[in-house]
Enzyme design. Sequence first.
Site, mmCIF file in Angstrom:
data_model
loop_
_atom_site.group_PDB
_atom_site.id
_atom_site.type_symbol
_atom_site.label_atom_id
_atom_site.label_comp_id
_atom_site.label_asym_id
_atom_site.label_seq_id
_atom_site.Cartn_x
_atom_site.Cartn_y
_atom_site.Cartn_z
ATOM 1 N N GLU A 5 0.896 -1.203 -0.108
ATOM 2 C CA GLU A 5 -0.036 -0.165 0.035
ATOM 3 C C GLU A 5 0.927 1.306 -0.093
ATOM 4 O O GLU A 5 0.391 2.467 -0.397
ATOM 5 C CB GLU A 5 -0.708 -0.055 1.346
ATOM 6 N N HIS A 20 6.752 -26.745 1.313
ATOM 7 C CA HIS A 20 5.998 -27.846 0.577
ATOM 8 C C HIS A 20 4.936 -27.321 -0.547
ATOM 9 O O HIS A 20 3.823 -27.960 -0.608
ATOM 10 C CB HIS A 20 5.340 -28.860 1.829
ATOM 11 N N LYS A 25 -14.129 2.195 -2.748
ATOM 12 C CA LYS A 25 -14.924 2.518 -1.668
ATOM 13 C C LYS A 25 -16.038 3.363 -2.151
ATOM 14 O O LYS A 25 -17.258 2.992 -1.809
ATOM 15 C CB LYS A 25 -14.026 3.378 -0.525
HETATM 16 O O1 PA5 Z 1 -2.981 1.584 6.209
HETATM 17 C C1 PA5 Z 1 -3.905 2.172 5.923
HETATM 18 O O2 PA5 Z 1 -3.908 3.558 5.681
HETATM 19 C C2 PA5 Z 1 -4.938 1.457 5.575
HETATM 20 O O3 PA5 Z 1 -4.852 -0.002 5.472
HETATM 21 C C3 PA5 Z 1 -6.052 1.676 6.680
HETATM 22 O O4 PA5 Z 1 -5.466 1.066 7.856
HETATM 23 C C4 PA5 Z 1 -7.412 0.733 6.522
HETATM 24 O O5 PA5 Z 1 -8.113 1.282 5.284
HETATM 25 C C5 PA5 Z 1 -8.331 1.294 7.580
HETATM 26 O O6 PA5 Z 1 -8.688 2.751 7.723
HETATM 27 P P1 PA5 Z 1 -9.312 3.081 8.961
HETATM 28 O O7 PA5 Z 1 -8.406 2.935 10.398
HETATM 29 O O8 PA5 Z 1 -9.637 4.721 8.748
HETATM 30 O O9 PA5 Z 1 -10.518 2.612 9.358
#
Ligand code: PA5
Length: 434
Positions: free
Chosen positions: A287, A308, A422
């Site tokens: 990410e 494995h 989203k």
């Molecule tokens: O690392 C990140 O920014 C994302 O993976 C968020 O943690 C995830 O989308 C969850 O977001 P939030 O904590 O706002 O619910």
Amino acid sequence: MSYVQLTSSCFSDVLGTHGLDIGQFAALLEKTKPALETMRMQHADGSLPVLRLPEQTEDIEALMPIASRYREQFDDVVILGTGGSSLSGQTLCRLADVGFGPREGAPRLHFFDNVDPHSISAMLERLALDRTGFIVISKSGSTAETMTQFLVCLKAVQDVVGKDNAVGHFTAITEPGDKLLRRLAKNHGMTVLDHDPDIGGRYSALSLVGLLPVMIAGLDAKAVREGAARVLNPVLAGEPPEKIEAVVGAAISVGLATENNILSTVMMPYVDRLADFGLWFRQLWAESLGKQGKGTTPINALGTVDQHSQLQLYLDGPRDKMFTVIMLSCAGDGPSVDPALADDKGLAYLSGKSVGDLMDAEQRATAETLIRNKRPTRIIQLDRLDETVMGALMMHFMLETIIAAHLFGVDPFDQPAVEEGKILTRQYLAGEEG
Ligand code: PA5
């Protein structure tokens, strides 16, 4: 040091044309200098708070009463949240429970990060909700998965213990300000803890997001931060890039990607306690770096299980991967094979050997085989695994990711591409197809 990083088997002098040229590596190290300088400034002025967390302790003290109450009041604690709001706690808490129950005096912890209706129904049916606490974590306070988990769990607990009593079963962690989760939790009279708006989800392991679950599980939160501090200190002390393990790792990863077309990176710890670490790293790396056509694809594996499953591909498939094998010194550990039971010449090599002897031999054999097959392989050697080492590893890979982002020329802290899905999800729920 909490770990030793061995990188010689990533370079061309060991791997020939399959390894990174040392001159190109040196040039990349040089390019990390501005990023390191920026980090020192961000630490000094507090503008990147994740770099300040390792030195803090007061916030941990402040969390102790909440952690103690959850430990005393509940048999089960469910952490609701997804992505970075879940993975760091899961990763850290594996130190306390590898699937056979919690430490003495601690409740069972469950990290609920998906929205599978079957699983959530099973959880609500099978846990004794009058003895179950919930921690709801969402930085933004509006993530659909987390809000849904929260609302259905709240209703289920209310149905069992009544509206007034349900309040004490929930604690929310979210950003300050007018956030949906904060509004709802406050309206119900629940405790709401602040998530620092400048610490992104996937960088929040050392904050209350990772450490409140750690404390409930009976682990040492301060030791996690101490381990992280040991890794960060050389950066803050102005050590040269080649002396900072995370910077070396970043330059190798980016160099292999850009110069050798190695576009996947396999994280392969051997110990079960690091199984979730691979998932945490995968999210952090993917990410943070997968932007504008850049980045490399993280793959998580677990030795010996994946010997494995995936090892054939790793050794003999496309030459598009680098490997990080995390080994723990474990020779002699665990129960041994009783020679009286291994009384067959086919089992002679196992007779009297411990489970740790076998794991030790297998992890070394896998790394050596990868290297012999000219696959770029970094080894991270641990002589123990505890909270300090886990904190050190997490800080290492957060720094490595930030530096790699600098070398790729992308912002490690945003995730613009996931927004489209989203928006579409909300449209579908509102009945607006297409
Ligand atoms: O690392 C990140 O920014 C994302 O993976 C968020 O943690 C995830 O989308 C969850 O977001 P939030 O904590 O706002 O619910």
